[in-house]
Design a protein around this motif. Structure first.
Motif, PDB file in Angstrom:
ATOM      1  N   PHE A  58       0.854  -1.186   0.000  1.00  0.00           N
ATOM      2  CA  PHE A  58       0.000   0.000   0.000  1.00  0.00           C
ATOM      3  C   PHE A  58       0.889   1.235   0.000  1.00  0.00           C
ATOM      4  N   GLY A  59       1.086   1.810  -1.182  1.00  0.00           N
ATOM      5  CA  GLY A  59       1.924   2.998  -1.310  1.00  0.00           C
ATOM      6  C   GLY A  59       1.088   4.217  -1.634  1.00  0.00           C
ATOM      7  N   VAL A  60       1.212   5.252  -0.819  1.00  0.00           N
ATOM      8  CA  VAL A  60       0.476   6.499  -1.038  1.00  0.00           C
ATOM      9  C   VAL A  60       1.386   7.466  -1.791  1.00  0.00           C
TER      10      VAL A  60
ATOM     11  N   LEU B  33      -2.704   6.006  -5.230  1.00  0.00           N
ATOM     12  CA  LEU B  33      -2.273   4.770  -4.589  1.00  0.00           C
ATOM     13  C   LEU B  33      -1.558   3.848  -5.575  1.00  0.00           C
ATOM     14  N   ASP B  34      -0.506   3.222  -5.052  1.00  0.00           N
ATOM     15  CA  ASP B  34       0.206   2.152  -5.758  1.00  0.00           C
ATOM     16  C   ASP B  34       0.047   0.899  -4.903  1.00  0.00           C
ATOM     17  N   THR B  35      -0.635  -0.103  -5.412  1.00  0.00           N
ATOM     18  CA  THR B  35      -0.905  -1.307  -4.613  1.00  0.00           C
ATOM     19  C   THR B  35      -0.055  -2.514  -5.034  1.00  0.00           C
TER      20      THR B  35
ATOM     21  N   TYR C  19       0.493   4.640 -10.322  1.00  0.00           N
ATOM     22  CA  TYR C  19      -0.436   5.200  -9.335  1.00  0.00           C
ATOM     23  C   TYR C  19      -1.821   5.443  -9.931  1.00  0.00           C
ATOM     24  N   THR C  20      -2.841   5.093  -9.149  1.00  0.00           N
ATOM     25  CA  THR C  20      -4.230   5.377  -9.512  1.00  0.00           C
ATOM     26  C   THR C  20      -4.729   6.533  -8.652  1.00  0.00           C
TER      27      THR C  20
END
Length: 691
Positions: free
Chosen positions: A136-138, A154-156, A162-163
């Protein structure tokens, strides 16, 4: 336990009339960017090998289980888990973040100015749980100017795709459809009807800026700027006076900038200055004037000023200085604050706009420290700022400082719950002579009881690329080694900008070997001056710092007890020859263009770690990587490990650890980051026989 073996499949590669054999090139997949998005597409044979290496690493580090747990608890015990940041005063609200004892991610809070009602507008742990993801990357977290909307990216996976999501803060409902495959950076328009963002191309490069109308279909997003060069990437930002948007497009060495007014209904970016190779510039606007931070005719930068951009008449505002890096500007109505860096130390200066008198902000009587400033509020009609300060032995302190009265008040101090006494530590700054006579700054931190008679182990940290300077700030994690009589040394080697732009230029392209020579000279200096001895140094570096470790261990392995290499850029020739990879083309002015320039090829070939492994003894080595890393693909350290196993003539341990749900920065979340540090330090203590 059986040593993992990666199958050999010989491939003869040729470039500029030179041929070489690569037995492990087969593990690189043509659809590697798809693998980064979906790990199920990974070659099963390669996955099996990575898993076998992970098992092998676990086996050889099984005796570190207790010390890893102890290190984890120590490091976490130095962090105030339930903490809050200093509030930033917007126009109607104060915003700040907090962390909790149980959570791994931050919570964003706000309250209306003049009230006591606190709202929680973002909770990272809850968002992660909602998505049910392991990573879970913000990327960004932005509130609209009218305080109604929260935009976040977010990068999941860890692959940095990133979305973007935008939701109503009150209802928590999405107000627009998600925007996928972006760089993650979000910029609201001042009327809060739009956001600006950059889209990634098929090679994971942000080269297009779009404007998206909230509530509309993303298919209708308006392309406002496109960079044609594959080497350049783009970004957009708001000027300090909120009057212009600036689009910056650049590689590491050259930049170009465009601007348009915030009230343009159909943004029409206008060019400020045409790009010229080797010239970097960045324009900002404040109070009817434009300030240009540039290295044009000023190797270590200067700042020029003009009253308009249509027919600019640039005049000098801050003059250049030899081997002193001139930083950018922070504006208030009555004050301008700026920074300088020289000899790997930062200074801050404040200028009274009315009197034009400039003074240095004096922080401390410590010789080695890191100063910083931040704004306390959005309204620039103030004399108050926050001053920050830390040193290798002193935890961070933040003061409220009045620029006019010079009164300062401590508003936040980094708390070390398990206790910390700065007087228990000694910090030194020394310079060692490199192979060509250049002086390399070293920042040395040790426990006061550690003897400097050659008996101490020493960790030598280095990076040396992209002009990135290593800051001598406080680190709670390093104390776990320093308290165990391991001296920590940061080598401010060439390739960074600790001594200005020249320091960077002397450590890149056809000067790259200076980076390695500086590091080796640092190791020898520390041995000669009894900080440590041969075979007691542990080298440590990540990413381009991993390239440093790989080159140095091939060249001077006899100096080291061990190496810790994180996401290391060790197959640098193969990557440089592949122009489809995300970073390659944009780094031609950092590492060179081996495919098109014979001299670049020969130079990179002569030091690339993977290509220069020798049949000889190597020290103990721990290599860590991540399956979803798009910056340094996992196959680089995997190939390096396999070839090194084949060539090395010693019985020292060689370990490869691949995080299967992580990116270039490792695992996400507070605990994940601490676990990775504990692994590195447990390895260091194991080989130093301190467990």
């Amino acid at each position: 336990m059986k040593i993992p073996q990666l199958k050999k499949k010989s491939e003869i590669k040729t470039c500029h009339g030179i041929s070489w054999e690569d037995n492990y090139s087969w593990i690189h997949q043509d659809n590697i960017l798809e693998v980064l998005k979906d790990s199920k597409k990974l070659n099963p044979e390669v996955r099996k090998y990575l898993e076998e290496e992970n098992s092998y690493t676990d086996f050889h580090l099984s005796d570190t289980k207790n010390i890893k747990k102890k290190l984890f608890d120590e490091i976490k015990g130095r962090i105030k888990l339930d903490d809050e940041s200093i509030p930033f005063k917007d126009f109607d609200y104060e915003y700040w973040t907090k962390t909790t004892t149980k959570g791994n991610y931050s919570i964003k809070l706000r309250k209306k100015i003049g009230t006591k009602n606190i709202e929680e507008i973002w909770n990272g742990d809850e968002e992660k749980e909602k998505l049910g993801v392991k990573y879970f990357g913000v990327g960004d977290l932005e509130v609209s100017f009218n305080d109604k909307y929260l935009a976040y990216s977010l990068d999941t996976k860890g692959s940095e795709y990133y979305t973007i999501y935008i939701r109503d803060i009150k209802t928590k409902k999405l107000v627009t459809e998600k925007i996928e495959e972006t760089s993650g950076v979000i910029t609201f328009s001042l009327d809060d009807k739009y956001i600006f963002y950059s889209k990634l191309d098929e090679n994971h490069r942000p080269r297009k800026i779009y404007r998206h109308k909230l509530g509309s279909n993303t298919r209708d997003d308006h392309l406002i700027f496109e960079e044609k060069s594959e080497a350049f990437t783009v970004g957009i930002s708001l000027s300090s006076d909120d009057k212009y948007f600036f689009i910056n497009t650049s590689d590491h060495n050259t930049s170009e900038q465009y601007y348009f007014s915030v009230d343009e209904k159909k943004p029409n970016p206008k060019l400020i200055k045409e790009r010229h190779k080797g010239i970097l510039y960045s324009v900002n606007s404040w109070n009817g004037r434009f300030y240009n931070h540039t290295n044009e005719n000023a190797e270590d930068f200067k700042i020029d000023v003009t009253n308009n951009l249509e027919k600019p008449n640039w005049k000098n505002f801050i003059s250049p200085k030899e081997e002193v890096l001139i930083g950018g500007l922070t504006f208030l109505n009555d004050w301008i604050i700026r920074s300088e860096t020289s000899n790997a130390l930062d200074k801050l200066f404040v200028r009274n706009i009315t009197t034009e008198i400039e003074e240095e902000l004096i922080f401390s009587d410590e010789k080695v420290f890191v100063p910083g400033i931040s704004l306390a509020q959005r309204d620039k009609n103030t004399d108050n700022i926050y001053l920050g300060y830390s040193s290798p032995k002193t935890p961070g302190k933040t003061y409220s400082y009045n620029l006019r009265s010079k009164e300062k008040k401590l508003v936040k101090k980094e708390e070390i719950p398990s206790g910390h006494n700065p007087d228990d530590y000694v910090v030194e700054r020394v310079n060692c002579v490199s192979h060509d006579g250049r002086l390399v700054p070293l920042t040395i931190t040790k426990h006061k009881n550690t003897k400097l008679d050659g008996t101490a182990h020493l960790l030598l940290y280095g990076y040396g690329s992209y002009g990135s300077s290593m800051s001598p700030s406080f680190s709670t994690t390093r104390l776990s080694l320093i308290d165990r009589d391991i001296v920590w040394v940061t080598a401010h080697i060439r390739g960074g900008m600790e001594r200005g732009m020249k320091w960077w230029k002397e450590g890149k392209l056809l000067n790259k070997k200076n980076t390695f020579e500086d590091y080796i000279a640092s190791a020898k200096y520390l041995i000669e001056n009894k900080y440590t001895s041969k075979n007691k140094i542990i080298g440590m570096g990540g990413s381009a710092g991993g390239l440093l470790m790989g080159a140095v261990v091939n060249q001077a392995s006899e100096l080291f007890l061990g190496m810790i290499m994180a996401v290391p850029f060790v197959d640098s020739l193969t990557t440089n020859l592949d122009h489809s990879l995300p970073l390659t083309i944009g780094e031609f002015d950092e590492f060179g263009n081996a495919k098109d320039k014979k001299d670049h090829f020969e130079y990179i070939y002569s030091y690339a770690p993977y290509n220069n492994i020798k049949k000889k003894d190597y020290p103990h080595i721990l290599i860590t990587t991540s399956l979803s890393d798009n910056r340094v693909l996992f196959d680089e350290p995997a190939k390096f490990t396999a070839k090194l196993r084949e060539y090395k003539t010693d019985n020292n341990i060689l370990l490869l650890k691949t995080e299967m749900n992580a990116g270039h920065g490792g695992k996400s979340g507070r605990d994940g980051a601490i676990e990775e540090i504990a692994l590195d330090y447990a390895f260091a203590l194991k080989i130093a026989q301190k467990i």
